[in-house]
Design a protein around this motif. Structure first.
Motif: not given
Length: 237
Positions: A186-198
């Motif tokens: 989950r952690e690397p996917i979460l980081a990627m999605l957080q960056a896209r959301f930002a």
């Protein structure tokens, strides 16, 4: 056995808004048109099994639950439910404002509020109560599917009263983006999605409409069949 069609009262972002495009492009589905959409640029290249990770969320469309899916009670009709949605939306209320963030919730990745909103909790509770007369009684099969043995006593009580365990103080607003993932995955996917959301710079989100979704049969995806803007009256909390 569950009754079909099933209906649900959800929040979904305004059509063609930044958040609407964000969610649809991650799930690969547009619930307004009932069609597949292209995945966000590069996501299937970065995550080879992205289609599988979003399969369940795609079935429901990009949304946050306010009143969980239900079959209609005897004597109720879709037209009656549509009228009730319009009437509910016309009642003046505080329009919840949240700071949306992408984070993990119970192992899923979702868009959630950055802080608790009493107005949002109140809106969800009002939806649960207002639309419950339209809900067909929970069947033994549906109850078992919720795994009551894994729920808290209060959640079991809510399951038996309202047909869904995560209501009232148990409610947690979330717009699901993935299935449940183990922490290491989950952690690397979460980081990627957080960056896209930002990249959207979406500092505030008004939960300012209710949306009626319909699922015609067990194999069908949910589709939007109506939406109604909420009538505001006072500053939200």
């Amino acid at each position: 056995m569950a009754k079909f069609p099933r209906y649900a009262i959800y929040y979904a972002p305004p059509e063609a808004s930044l958040l609407d495009r964000f969610g649809n492009s991650l799930l690969g589905y547009d619930a307004r048109r009932g069609v597949d959409t292209a995945f966000a640029d590069g996501i299937t290249e970065a995550i080879a099994d992205w289609r599988e990770l979003t399969e369940d969320a795609r079935k429901y469309g990009f949304h946050a639950t306010l009143k969980a899916p239900f079959g209609l009670a005897d004597g109720q009709s879709e037209a009656d439910l549509v009228t009730a949605c319009r009437d509910f939306a016309s009642v003046p209320r505080a329009i919840p404002l949240i700071r949306p963030v992408v984070d993990a919730i119970s192992g899923f990745i979702a868009v959630i509020p950055g802080e608790r909103s009493d107005a949002l909790q109140g809106l969800a509770a009002d939806c649960v109560r207002a639309f419950d007369p339209f809900r067909a009684p929970t069947t033994p099969e549906d109850r078992a599917r919720r795994r009551p043995e894994a729920l808290t006593p209060r959640q079991v009580e809510y399951l038996d009263v309202w047909g869904y365990p995560y209501v009232m103080e148990e409610f947690r607003f979330h717009m699901t983006l993935t299935c449940r993932l183990e922490a290491a995955r989950r952690e690397p996917i979460l980081a990627m999605l957080q960056a896209r959301f930002a990249e959207m710079k979406l500092a505030q989100l008004a939960i300012d409409q209710i949306v009626l979704f319909r699922q015609s049969d067990p194999r069908a995806r949910f589709r939007i069949i109506g939406s109604w803007p909420l009538t505001g009256c006072a500053s939200p909390a």
